[in-house]
Design a protein around this motif. Structure first.
Motif, mmCIF file in Angstrom:
data_model
loop_
_atom_site.group_PDB
_atom_site.id
_atom_site.type_symbol
_atom_site.label_atom_id
_atom_site.label_comp_id
_atom_site.label_asym_id
_atom_site.label_seq_id
_atom_site.Cartn_x
_atom_site.Cartn_y
_atom_site.Cartn_z
ATOM 1 N N PHE A 34 0.846 -1.187 0.000
ATOM 2 C CA PHE A 34 0.000 0.000 0.000
ATOM 3 C C PHE A 34 0.886 1.243 0.000
ATOM 4 C CE2 PHE A 34 -2.828 2.914 2.680
ATOM 5 C CZ PHE A 34 -3.575 3.327 1.587
ATOM 6 N N ASN A 35 0.562 2.167 -0.873
ATOM 7 C CA ASN A 35 1.252 3.460 -0.913
ATOM 8 C C ASN A 35 0.244 4.543 -0.550
ATOM 9 O OD1 ASN A 35 2.621 5.811 -1.514
ATOM 10 N ND2 ASN A 35 2.544 5.514 -3.726
ATOM 11 N N PRO A 36 0.199 4.937 0.739
ATOM 12 C CA PRO A 36 -0.838 5.887 1.175
ATOM 13 C C PRO A 36 -0.729 7.257 0.520
ATOM 14 C CG PRO A 36 0.529 5.175 3.051
ATOM 15 C CD PRO A 36 1.092 4.523 1.826
ATOM 16 N N LEU A 37 0.458 7.631 0.047
ATOM 17 C CA LEU A 37 0.618 8.945 -0.573
ATOM 18 C C LEU A 37 -0.248 9.091 -1.809
ATOM 19 C CD1 LEU A 37 4.402 9.848 -0.502
ATOM 20 C CD2 LEU A 37 2.533 10.856 0.802
ATOM 21 N N CYS A 38 -0.428 7.980 -2.518
ATOM 22 C CA CYS A 38 -1.116 8.028 -3.807
ATOM 23 C C CYS A 38 -2.383 7.184 -3.789
ATOM 24 C CB CYS A 38 -0.158 7.541 -4.892
ATOM 25 S SG CYS A 38 -0.822 7.532 -6.550
ATOM 26 N N GLY A 39 -2.462 6.235 -2.860
ATOM 27 C CA GLY A 39 -3.604 5.340 -2.817
ATOM 28 C C GLY A 39 -3.418 4.057 -3.605
ATOM 29 N N ASP A 40 -2.205 3.805 -4.057
ATOM 30 C CA ASP A 40 -1.931 2.565 -4.799
ATOM 31 C C ASP A 40 -2.001 1.377 -3.832
ATOM 32 O OD1 ASP A 40 -1.100 4.274 -6.953
ATOM 33 O OD2 ASP A 40 0.856 4.434 -5.980
ATOM 34 N N ARG A 41 -2.711 0.335 -4.268
ATOM 35 C CA ARG A 41 -2.862 -0.837 -3.419
ATOM 36 C C ARG A 41 -2.777 -2.064 -4.317
ATOM 37 N NH1 ARG A 41 -5.284 -1.302 1.632
ATOM 38 N NH2 ARG A 41 -6.019 0.835 1.606
ATOM 39 N N GLY A 62 -4.282 1.158 -8.806
ATOM 40 C CA GLY A 62 -3.392 2.266 -8.481
ATOM 41 C C GLY A 62 -3.197 3.123 -9.707
ATOM 42 N N CYS A 63 -2.301 4.083 -9.571
ATOM 43 C CA CYS A 63 -2.046 4.988 -10.683
ATOM 44 C C CYS A 63 -1.286 4.253 -11.802
ATOM 45 C CB CYS A 63 -1.242 6.179 -10.187
ATOM 46 S SG CYS A 63 0.416 5.724 -9.660
ATOM 47 N N ALA A 64 -1.155 4.910 -12.922
ATOM 48 C CA ALA A 64 -0.526 4.293 -14.090
ATOM 49 C C ALA A 64 0.896 3.817 -13.785
ATOM 50 C CB ALA A 64 -0.500 5.288 -15.253
ATOM 51 N N ILE A 65 1.642 4.608 -13.029
ATOM 52 C CA ILE A 65 3.041 4.242 -12.768
ATOM 53 C C ILE A 65 3.113 2.994 -11.882
ATOM 54 C CG2 ILE A 65 5.154 4.986 -11.587
ATOM 55 C CD1 ILE A 65 4.556 7.813 -12.696
ATOM 56 N N SER A 66 2.248 2.912 -10.875
ATOM 57 C CA SER A 66 2.307 1.749 -9.980
ATOM 58 C C SER A 66 1.913 0.474 -10.719
ATOM 59 C CB SER A 66 1.402 1.962 -8.756
ATOM 60 O OG SER A 66 0.030 1.985 -9.122
ATOM 61 N N VAL A 67 0.916 0.570 -11.574
ATOM 62 C CA VAL A 67 0.470 -0.611 -12.330
ATOM 63 C C VAL A 67 1.512 -1.003 -13.376
ATOM 64 C CG1 VAL A 67 -1.276 -1.470 -13.948
ATOM 65 C CG2 VAL A 67 -1.977 -0.178 -11.911
ATOM 66 N N THR A 119 7.589 12.802 -6.563
ATOM 67 C CA THR A 119 6.415 12.385 -5.798
ATOM 68 C C THR A 119 5.888 11.033 -6.270
ATOM 69 O OG1 THR A 119 4.926 13.577 -7.285
ATOM 70 C CG2 THR A 119 5.668 14.755 -5.322
ATOM 71 N N ARG A 120 6.360 10.568 -7.421
ATOM 72 C CA ARG A 120 5.855 9.304 -7.951
ATOM 73 C C ARG A 120 6.803 8.130 -7.726
ATOM 74 N NH1 ARG A 120 1.742 10.642 -11.149
ATOM 75 N NH2 ARG A 120 0.890 8.732 -10.287
ATOM 76 N N VAL A 121 7.944 8.410 -7.097
ATOM 77 C CA VAL A 121 8.931 7.335 -6.935
ATOM 78 C C VAL A 121 8.348 6.175 -6.124
ATOM 79 C CG1 VAL A 121 11.120 6.762 -5.771
ATOM 80 C CG2 VAL A 121 11.002 8.714 -7.336
ATOM 81 N N LYS A 122 7.572 6.488 -5.092
ATOM 82 C CA LYS A 122 6.998 5.413 -4.270
ATOM 83 C C LYS A 122 5.950 4.608 -5.028
ATOM 84 C CE LYS A 122 8.345 7.201 0.137
ATOM 85 N NZ LYS A 122 8.030 8.090 1.252
ATOM 86 N N CYS A 123 5.308 5.242 -6.004
ATOM 87 C CA CYS A 123 4.379 4.497 -6.866
ATOM 88 C C CYS A 123 5.142 3.410 -7.616
ATOM 89 C CB CYS A 123 3.722 5.437 -7.869
ATOM 90 S SG CYS A 123 2.832 6.812 -7.116
ATOM 91 N N ALA A 124 6.321 3.790 -8.123
ATOM 92 C CA ALA A 124 7.114 2.858 -8.935
ATOM 93 C C ALA A 124 7.770 1.779 -8.088
ATOM 94 C CB ALA A 124 8.176 3.632 -9.716
#
Ligand code: ZN
Length: 145
Positions: A34-41, A62-67, A119-124
């Motif tokens: 889970f990435n609470p900053l972006c909501g990616d799960r 999650g967002c495009a980068i996390s997926v 801000t998107r590094v944690k998504c990746a």
């Protein structure tokens, strides 16, 4: 084609058609991240045979980068050894957190482009942290915060 175009193309493609996007019923291990900053799960599923990752898949939203990152990760590491997976995790994490590195192999190179969007590094990195924890036998969900 410059790296920015390639980055867009690969991220969009893997977000629209994520590879290995399903559960594995007989997974050796599964773990949520889970990435609470972006909501990616997402949930990472892996099947091991000795030290080999014979199957690797994920589900979630999650967002495009996390997926896209999870899609690229599963595509790259299926059939690889645990040692190779851990080495690649270190490499991805290093590149994304600004350490000089050798660059990333194949299409994973586009993940390096995420450095331009701090801000998107944690998504990746979410899926990679989750896989690494699963390989270490963790059973508590992973969170990036
Ligand atoms: Zn995200």
């Amino acid at each position: 084609m410059d790296l920015r175009d390639l980055y867009q193309e690969v991220i969009v493609d893997h977000n629209r058609k994520p590879r290995n996007f399903h559960r594995i019923d007989h997974a050796t291990r599964k773990l949520e991240g889970f990435n609470p900053l972006c909501g990616d799960r997402l949930t990472v599923y892996l099947a091991l045979d000795g030290n080999t990752i014979t199957d690797l898949a994920f589900e979630g939203s999650g967002c495009a980068i996390s997926v896209a990152s999870a899609s690229l990760m599963t595509e790259t590491l299926k059939g690889k050894s645990i040692r190779e997976a851990e080495a690649l995790f270190e490499n991805v994490h290093g590149i994304l957190t600004g350490k000089p590195g050798d660059g990333l192999p194949g299409k994973l190179a586009v993940l390096g482009g995420v450095r331009e969007y701090p801000t998107r590094v944690k998504c990746a990195t979410l899926c990679w942290h989750t896989l690494s924890a699963a390989l270490h036998g963790a059973d508590e969900p992973v969170t990036t915060e």
